[in-house]
Design a protein around this motif. Structure first.
Motif, PDB file in Angstrom:
ATOM      1  N   THR A 332       0.813  -1.077   0.344  1.00  0.00           N
ATOM      2  CA  THR A 332      -0.484  -0.128   0.304  1.00  0.00           C
ATOM      3  C   THR A 332       0.825   1.290   0.055  1.00  0.00           C
ATOM      4  OG1 THR A 332      -0.050   0.664   1.934  1.00  0.00           O
ATOM      5  CG2 THR A 332      -1.976  -1.249   1.481  1.00  0.00           C
ATOM      6  N   ILE A 333      -0.051   2.588  -0.117  1.00  0.00           N
ATOM      7  CA  ILE A 333       1.041   3.735  -0.434  1.00  0.00           C
ATOM      8  C   ILE A 333       1.387   4.085   0.833  1.00  0.00           C
ATOM      9  CG2 ILE A 333      -1.118   5.268  -0.446  1.00  0.00           C
ATOM     10  CD1 ILE A 333       0.649   6.602  -2.571  1.00  0.00           C
ATOM     11  N   ALA A 334       0.513   4.163   1.787  1.00  0.00           N
ATOM     12  CA  ALA A 334       0.730   3.755   3.247  1.00  0.00           C
ATOM     13  C   ALA A 334       1.739   3.002   3.675  1.00  0.00           C
ATOM     14  CB  ALA A 334      -0.309   3.508   3.971  1.00  0.00           C
ATOM     15  N   ASP A 335       2.195   1.960   3.063  1.00  0.00           N
ATOM     16  CA  ASP A 335       2.912   1.103   3.644  1.00  0.00           C
ATOM     17  C   ASP A 335       4.672   2.494   3.262  1.00  0.00           C
ATOM     18  OD1 ASP A 335       1.809  -1.054   5.332  1.00  0.00           O
ATOM     19  OD2 ASP A 335       1.492  -1.776   3.471  1.00  0.00           O
ATOM     20  N   ALA A 336       4.351   2.437   1.885  1.00  0.00           N
ATOM     21  CA  ALA A 336       5.593   3.031   1.117  1.00  0.00           C
ATOM     22  C   ALA A 336       6.265   4.808   2.656  1.00  0.00           C
ATOM     23  CB  ALA A 336       5.376   4.179  -0.192  1.00  0.00           C
ATOM     24  N   ALA A 337       5.447   5.058   2.667  1.00  0.00           N
ATOM     25  CA  ALA A 337       5.160   6.240   2.885  1.00  0.00           C
ATOM     26  C   ALA A 337       5.738   6.294   4.834  1.00  0.00           C
ATOM     27  CB  ALA A 337       3.360   7.898   3.228  1.00  0.00           C
ATOM     28  N   SER A 338       5.248   5.178   5.565  1.00  0.00           N
ATOM     29  CA  SER A 338       5.111   4.816   6.606  1.00  0.00           C
ATOM     30  C   SER A 338       7.025   4.463   6.624  1.00  0.00           C
ATOM     31  CB  SER A 338       4.565   4.012   7.235  1.00  0.00           C
ATOM     32  OG  SER A 338       3.086   4.523   7.627  1.00  0.00           O
ATOM     33  N   THR A 339       7.735   3.662   5.653  1.00  0.00           N
ATOM     34  CA  THR A 339       8.512   3.114   5.388  1.00  0.00           C
ATOM     35  C   THR A 339       9.993   4.514   5.515  1.00  0.00           C
ATOM     36  OG1 THR A 339       8.446   1.823   4.241  1.00  0.00           O
ATOM     37  CG2 THR A 339      10.499   2.099   4.151  1.00  0.00           C
ATOM     38  N   ALA A 340       8.947   5.319   4.718  1.00  0.00           N
ATOM     39  CA  ALA A 340      10.118   6.950   4.457  1.00  0.00           C
ATOM     40  C   ALA A 340       9.863   8.031   5.521  1.00  0.00           C
ATOM     41  CB  ALA A 340       9.069   7.975   3.134  1.00  0.00           C
ATOM     42  N   GLN A 341       8.987   7.747   6.484  1.00  0.00           N
ATOM     43  CA  GLN A 341       9.532   8.598   7.442  1.00  0.00           C
ATOM     44  C   GLN A 341      10.391   8.100   8.660  1.00  0.00           C
ATOM     45  OE1 GLN A 341       5.784   9.064   9.346  1.00  0.00           O
ATOM     46  NE2 GLN A 341       4.389   9.784   7.639  1.00  0.00           N
ATOM     47  N   ALA A 342       9.991   6.400   8.347  1.00  0.00           N
ATOM     48  CA  ALA A 342      10.811   6.032   9.499  1.00  0.00           C
ATOM     49  C   ALA A 342      12.646   6.057   8.808  1.00  0.00           C
ATOM     50  CB  ALA A 342      10.588   4.558   9.308  1.00  0.00           C
ATOM     51  N   ILE A 343      12.729   6.366   8.129  1.00  0.00           N
ATOM     52  CA  ILE A 343      14.190   6.391   7.441  1.00  0.00           C
ATOM     53  C   ILE A 343      14.566   7.312   7.557  1.00  0.00           C
ATOM     54  CG2 ILE A 343      15.516   6.480   5.194  1.00  0.00           C
ATOM     55  CD1 ILE A 343      14.274   3.658   3.505  1.00  0.00           C
ATOM     56  N   ILE A 344      13.827   9.069   7.340  1.00  0.00           N
ATOM     57  CA  ILE A 344      14.414   9.957   7.180  1.00  0.00           C
ATOM     58  C   ILE A 344      14.564  10.175   9.292  1.00  0.00           C
ATOM     59  CG2 ILE A 344      13.587  11.888   7.956  1.00  0.00           C
ATOM     60  CD1 ILE A 344      11.712  11.662   5.417  1.00  0.00           C
ATOM     61  N   THR A 407      16.232  -3.319   6.057  1.00  0.00           N
ATOM     62  CA  THR A 407      15.712  -3.681   7.420  1.00  0.00           C
ATOM     63  C   THR A 407      14.067  -2.961   8.034  1.00  0.00           C
ATOM     64  OG1 THR A 407      17.827  -4.167   8.791  1.00  0.00           O
ATOM     65  CG2 THR A 407      15.662  -3.592   9.766  1.00  0.00           C
ATOM     66  N   ILE A 408      14.174  -1.759   8.235  1.00  0.00           N
ATOM     67  CA  ILE A 408      13.210  -0.436   7.757  1.00  0.00           C
ATOM     68  C   ILE A 408      11.971  -1.112   6.934  1.00  0.00           C
ATOM     69  CG2 ILE A 408      12.403   1.576   7.800  1.00  0.00           C
ATOM     70  CD1 ILE A 408      14.928   2.827   8.731  1.00  0.00           C
ATOM     71  N   SER A 409      12.409  -1.177   5.903  1.00  0.00           N
ATOM     72  CA  SER A 409      11.593  -1.464   4.703  1.00  0.00           C
ATOM     73  C   SER A 409      10.448  -3.040   5.083  1.00  0.00           C
ATOM     74  CB  SER A 409      12.095  -1.291   3.528  1.00  0.00           C
ATOM     75  OG  SER A 409      12.942  -1.008   3.198  1.00  0.00           O
ATOM     76  N   LYS A 410      11.075  -4.064   5.885  1.00  0.00           N
ATOM     77  CA  LYS A 410      10.887  -5.136   5.839  1.00  0.00           C
ATOM     78  C   LYS A 410       9.783  -5.106   7.334  1.00  0.00           C
ATOM     79  CE  LYS A 410      13.864  -8.790   4.366  1.00  0.00           C
ATOM     80  NZ  LYS A 410      15.215  -9.275   4.853  1.00  0.00           N
ATOM     81  N   GLU A 411       9.992  -4.197   7.971  1.00  0.00           N
ATOM     82  CA  GLU A 411       8.615  -3.952   8.959  1.00  0.00           C
ATOM     83  C   GLU A 411       7.872  -3.330   8.992  1.00  0.00           C
ATOM     84  OE1 GLU A 411      10.827  -0.789  11.449  1.00  0.00           O
ATOM     85  OE2 GLU A 411      12.612  -2.773  12.377  1.00  0.00           O
ATOM     86  N   ASN A 412       7.910  -2.716   7.349  1.00  0.00           N
ATOM     87  CA  ASN A 412       6.582  -1.678   6.517  1.00  0.00           C
ATOM     88  C   ASN A 412       6.343  -3.067   6.116  1.00  0.00           C
ATOM     89  OD1 ASN A 412       6.323   0.675   7.917  1.00  0.00           O
ATOM     90  ND2 ASN A 412       8.631   0.380   8.556  1.00  0.00           N
ATOM     91  N   HIS A 413       6.333  -3.577   5.936  1.00  0.00           N
ATOM     92  CA  HIS A 413       5.635  -5.268   4.857  1.00  0.00           C
ATOM     93  C   HIS A 413       6.381  -4.744   3.214  1.00  0.00           C
ATOM     94  CE1 HIS A 413       2.533  -3.760   7.263  1.00  0.00           C
ATOM     95  NE2 HIS A 413       2.247  -5.569   8.322  1.00  0.00           N
ATOM     96  N   LEU A 414       7.819  -5.354   3.348  1.00  0.00           N
ATOM     97  CA  LEU A 414       8.507  -4.658   2.005  1.00  0.00           C
ATOM     98  C   LEU A 414       7.888  -5.964   1.174  1.00  0.00           C
ATOM     99  CD1 LEU A 414      10.613  -3.586   0.081  1.00  0.00           C
ATOM    100  CD2 LEU A 414      12.280  -5.636   1.126  1.00  0.00           C
ATOM    101  N   VAL A 415       7.757  -6.006  -0.163  1.00  0.00           N
ATOM    102  CA  VAL A 415       7.386  -6.492  -1.324  1.00  0.00           C
ATOM    103  C   VAL A 415       9.013  -7.264  -2.118  1.00  0.00           C
ATOM    104  CG1 VAL A 415       6.045  -7.634  -3.695  1.00  0.00           C
ATOM    105  CG2 VAL A 415       5.427  -6.129  -1.450  1.00  0.00           C
TER     106      VAL A 415
END
Length: 603
Positions: A332-344, A407-415
């Motif tokens: 989902t786009i929410a997963d992608a946006a959450s990943t970006a926030q966590a990386i920042i 690592t961060i992406s996997k926490e947010n359901h990386l495909v």
């Protein structure tokens, strides 16, 4: 006689204004000390008459200036309320003709064009969000090509004298109607197409001096062409074809803003021609200065309304020794946006973080023309996607960053996570971002009801990063519910909370799209955001400024504009209204919004 002459010289050196204490004292001294013989009296009468005559002239000039300022400004106020500003008066046909005759003497006939195709190119573009509602009138009569700052100053002196509106342009790639000739057809376009030289590069100081017609891509090629500068680069990288003059005027940024900042952070100084032809330089060339007002930033983002920028000193940055691209896909786009926030939040300093929705990826797959290293069509997974530029001094440093990204992406359901290994693969992966606009336009030409009437509404907003996922998700759902499913794409500079929605539609659906964009913008403002992160205001986003900034702030902007350009000739009607008779917003709402010219889908 000697006495009278000395007295006259003394008085002449003082300001002669009505009710001036110094002149009154001077006259009192002259009469009280004067000899009584008739010869001296005659001299005194002559001197007094001369003084009064001079005072009359001075008084006339003074009141003319007062009355001139009263045309636009409220006396003694710090702001200019719209209702208090009188309508602007522009040149008549006869005055316009005189102005063109004088400008022709300055630049020569070869540097003035009235060719219809040239005029149309400087009036509108197919990819602009907002088109002239009255295209037969809202266009320039001529396009002028100056070659130097001095020529620009002489041209501006002429248009100032005759009150001719003038709109400056460089790359003609703006999206919000910045170069619309709202006061046409008695209007001129000033093109910087031929002022396209890199004037100097200072490798040790990390800056370059350029004319406004230099493109950011051309500057990059120029730097790469010499061994002494090939390690340097300009930070901002907006759309293809953008030139530095327009980049400064709109305060653009691009995909690299996360690391290198916007144009506001990348300009050292400017040479500017003011509305009356005065030439100024905003500061010297050091990286920092606390000498007076920050005049440089006053002009950045002013969209050519306060002055015409003719020379720019830009900051340069050292290129990363090694830079690779990674592509991460999510459910989902929410997963992608959450990943970006966590990386920042992690503090990882990447060169860029970009977001594409699944629709945009599908457009790129179908129309982007992206091929792999074997020249085979490259197909990306059609899901919400994050693109990362990861730079560093070594492969080891980059690998450490990629490990954290995974690592961060996997926490947010990386495909899926895909990374490049060299510059060729960088180009393949990043091309999905670069071809987004053109892919969306091509898609519209196939799926819209009227395939000969493809309109695109390209808009942006920016919010605090913590709110970005919510605004994107809510806007995404809103557009789907309105029947625009699969007719819009999303591009986001998620590293700085900036997002673009690109909507394709037929002209008959203009009002529906406009209402959806209104909701999107007010949604962003509700989350303490802005109506535009980098496109600028132009004509399309004027209506949001009072809500975003407050009416008094906009009134202050108007006051500054009227102080610096009292005749309102510099790119009139952009950013905010200049007088209460302005009906452009209503014209845009009800006018013919079809673009002039056919789409060109070259990438």
């Amino acid at each position: 006689m000697v006495f009278a002459t000395k007295a006259f010289r003394s008085c002449r050196s003082l300001p002669l204004r009505l009710h001036s204490r110094s002149s009154l004292k001077c006259n009192t001294r002259l009469y009280s000390s004067a000899p009584t013989n008739s010869g001296a009296l005659s001299v005194i009468k002559y001197v007094a008459g001369t003084l009064l005559f001079g005072s009359g002239i001075s008084m006339g000039i003074y009141w003319n200036k007062v009355n001139s300022s009263k045309e636009t400004l409220q006396d003694d106020n710090s702001t200019s309320v719209l209702e208090s500003v009188t309508p602007a008066q522009y040149a008549t046909e006869a005055e316009f003709k005189k102005a063109i005759e004088e400008i022709t003497k300055i630049v020569g006939k070869v540097n003035i064009s009235s060719d219809n195709d040239v005029i149309l190119a400087h009036s509108d573009s197919f990819f602009s969000t907002h088109h002239p509602p009255n295209p037969s009138q809202q266009k320039p009569q001529v396009v002028i090509y100056p070659s130097s700052t001095e020529e620009v100053a002489e041209i501006v002196k002429v248009v100032h004298k005759y009150r001719v509106p003038i709109v400056a342009s460089s790359g003609l790639t703006s999206l919000e109607g910045h170069t619309m000739h709202t006061r046409g057809p008695i209007s001129v376009s000033l093109s910087f197409e031929r002022m396209d030289k890199v004037l100097a590069v200072h490798p040790i100081d990390l800056d370059a001096v350029v004319q406004p017609g230099v493109g950011w891509q051309e500057l990059d090629e120029y730097l790469l062409s010499d061994s002494s500068t090939e390690h340097l680069m300009l930070g901002p990288d907006p759309g293809i074809g953008a030139r530095i003059g327009g980049m400064v005027g709109s305060s653009c940024s691009g995909t690299n803003a996360y690391k290198y900042g916007t144009m506001k952070e990348n300009v050292v100084n400017l040479t500017v021609v003011l509305a009356d032809g005065t030439i100024i330089k905003t500061k010297q060339r050091p990286r920092k200065s606390s000498a007076g007002y920050d005049m440089t930033r006053l002009f950045i983002g002013s969209e050519g309304t306060l002055g015409i920028i003719t020379e720019i000193t830009v900051k340069l940055h050292v290129r990363a020794k090694l830079e690779l691209v990674s592509v991460a896909t999510f459910p989902t786009i929410a997963d992608a946006a959450s990943t970006a926030q966590a990386i920042i939040k992690s503090g990882l300093q990447m060169n860029a973080i970009e977001l594409l929705n699944s629709t945009m990826v599908s457009f790129v797959n179908k129309y982007g023309g992206v091929t792999d290293e074997n020249d085979e069509p490259k197909q990306f997974l059609e899901k919400p996607t994050l693109l990362f530029k990861v730079g560093g001094p070594s492969k080891t440093a980059i690998d450490e960053q990629l490990e954290l990204i995974e690592t961060i992406s996997k926490e947010n359901h990386l495909v899926k996570l895909e990374s490049s290994h060299n510059e060729e693969e960088n180009a393949v992966l990043w091309s999905s971002r670069r071809s987004g606009l053109w892919s969306t336009v091509q898609y519209g030409s196939e799926i819209l009801e009227d395939k000969n009437d493809v309109q695109i509404w390209t808009t942006d907003f920016a919010v605090p990063i913590s709110h970005l996922a919510n605004v994107i998700a809510e806007t995404n759902d809103d557009l789907n519910n309105l029947g625009f499913q699969d007719k819009f794409s999303v591009l986001g500079h998620v590293g700085d909370g900036n997002c673009h929605f690109l909507i394709v539609y037929n002209s008959k659906d203009y009002n529906r799209v406009s209402e959806a964009v209104d909701r999107m913008v007010f949604r962003a403002l509700k989350y303490e955001g802005t109506c535009t992160g980098e496109h600028g205001v132009g004509v399309g986003k004027r209506k949001y400024l009072n809500t975003e900034l407050g009416s008094t702030t906009v009134d202050l902007m108007r006051h500054i504009k009227l102080l610096m350009d009292p005749r309102r000739i510099l790119n009139p009607d952009k950013i905010f209204k200049l007088d209460s008779t302005d009906t452009l917003d209503e014209q845009l709402e009800h006018g013919d919004i079809k673009a002039v010219g056919a789409p060109c889908c070259s990438s």
